[in-house]
Design a protein around this motif. Structure first.
Motif: not given
Length: 461
Positions: A113-119, A131-136
């Protein structure tokens, strides 16, 4: 709307609000996990898991998973991690919306969650593609969780050291033990590494001989593994909380939501009413990590003094022996659960009651042990007998001086010998040297069979 093909990277994701308008259609979702269930056996041959999720558009909705193999379920590390669901269906039953995970078509991924920094997800099912939309959207959800104004899923958490009577709290804690009280109630023994606040007493001191303060609100099993420091809170839970069945194995971190606390006989007790919730947490949860880290720092200290004793203990007592440094420091619970049949230790305690406490009833003869004290620290409560009353009072025989010392020890104002015995009192924290022994054999229960003497402790002032 997404295609049902999980190999496509052209996924579109709906908000939960829009998903409620797409009943029985394959959809894709990205949302925050607010409640973590545990796998259960369904009525058929498979297993069932329920998670609850929410986003900026909607309160929490249930997601139902079914599988013949429970290891295939999402293994959520922490409350408020993020889940991506592909090719699931929104359903409605009796006016309630829920999300159905399709065993043969749906896929999922779990992200910090908020502690994460990548996809990069920390768990995925087969055929999952982001997908790219999912990353956003993933980044948007993380930003939402970090927003200080976000309060939909992050309630104001309370540590056990900050609980108050009648105030609703959310408590992140570890379940140490579960016991059945009746056909309608369970009791949870929970711990978070901190100390519950000391309670002010008003019980009449004059009735201590006939109706003494109880030593245990609910006795814990003597072979139960418990940490040496930190209060254990008893929480009464109705049988309608089905989550309690999953807590039978204990050693699980949970969040008790909207719990209230009361006191009984000087013990804190938590109450979970119908409006309350139990949420399962993993050790990767940020609040769980904080509790564990602070506990580890505390338990490695040579003298693990009570948190309420923020300064040095009161100088009312002092310890009188040459080998002071060789006597170990134990919490009362630590002494109760140690394997040695006899011990000598020092501890920081409060004296809740004395019998007798009026000086005209005291006998100060060295060989006549007539005084018993109820000692308490944040971990336990014991009864200890004064071994040498003359030494305990500093070889003083002045009635007024002894009376003044006792009242200071019990935390009551010096109101005279004839004053009320039910005055509100808040005993100070004091050093005490204690010796223990067992009245039964090797199979003795320390909660019942251990006896204590006050040793090498002198009252000053």
């Amino acid at each position: 709307m997404a295609s049902s093909s999980s190999s496509s990277t052209n996924y579109e994701y709906l908000s939960l609000l829009d998903a409620k308008k797409a009943i029985d259609i394959n959809i894709n979702l990205l949302a925050v996990i607010t409640e973590i269930g545990s796998p259960k056996k369904s009525r058929g041959s498979d297993y069932y898991l329920n998670l609850k999720i929410m986003d900026q558009s909607s309160p929490a909705l249930s997601v139902n998973f079914f599988s013949l193999d429970p290891t295939k379920f999402p293994q959520v590390k922490s409350h408020e991690d993020i889940i991506c669901l592909q090719c699931v269906k929104m359903k409605i039953h009796k006016g309630d919306y829920y999300i159905q995970y399709q065993k043969r078509r749906s896929s999922f991924a779990l992200f910090e969650g908020k502690s994460g920094g990548d996809a990069h997800p920390y768990q995925t099912s087969a055929d999952y593609v982001l997908s790219s939309q999912g990353k956003d959207l993933l980044q948007q959800l993380r930003s939402w969780l970090l927003d200080p104004s976000h309060t939909s899923t992050v309630s104001c958490l309370c540590r056990m050291k900050d609980i108050k009577i009648g105030v609703e709290i959310d408590l992140v804690c570890k379940v140490l033990y579960v016991v059945e009280l009746s056909t309608n109630e369970w009791m949870l023994f929970v711990w978070d590494g901190t100390d519950a606040p000391p309670v002010t007493f008003t019980q009449e001191l004059d009735v201590e001989g006939e109706s003494p303060l109880p030593l245990h609100f609910e006795t814990m099993p003597y072979n139960m593994t418990v940490p040496p420091v930190g209060s254990i809170l008893r929480v009464v839970v109705g049988k309608h909380f089905k989550e309690v069945v999953q807590l039978q194995s204990a050693d699980q971190w949970i969040k008790l939501c909207n719990m209230t606390c009361i006191t009984e006989c000087g013990f804190w007790k938590g109450l979970l009413l119908n409006i309350c919730k139990i949420r399962f947490l993993g050790e990767a949860d940020a609040n769980v990590k904080l509790n564990i880290r602070e506990y580890e720092n505390r338990v490695t200290s040579q003298v693990r003094q009570p948190l309420a004793c923020s300064h040095q203990p009161s100088s009312i007592t002092e310890l009188d022996f040459e080998d002071y440094d060789d006597v170990p420091y134990f919490s009362l619970r630590e002494s109760l659960l140690r394997p040695e049949r006899s011990q000598r230790f020092k501890s920081i305690v409060r004296v809740l009651a004395a019998h007798p406490w009026r000086t005209h009833e005291l006998r100060l003869d060295r060989d006549c042990c007539q005084i018993s004290l109820i000692l308490e620290d944040p971990t336990a409560r014991i009864r200890a007998y004064v071994k040498d009353a003359e030494k305990f009072f500093g070889h003083c025989r002045n009635v007024e001086t002894i009376s003044s010392k006792l009242k200071k020890l019990l935390g009551i104002p010096d109101i005279g010998e004839a004053g009320p015995s039910n005055a509100a009192r808040d005993p100070p924290w004091v050093w005490c040297c204690i010796k223990s022994y067992f009245v039964n054999g090797v199979d003795a229960d320390p909660w019942i069979d251990e006896r204590y003497w006050i040793d090498c402790t002198i009252m000053r002032g």
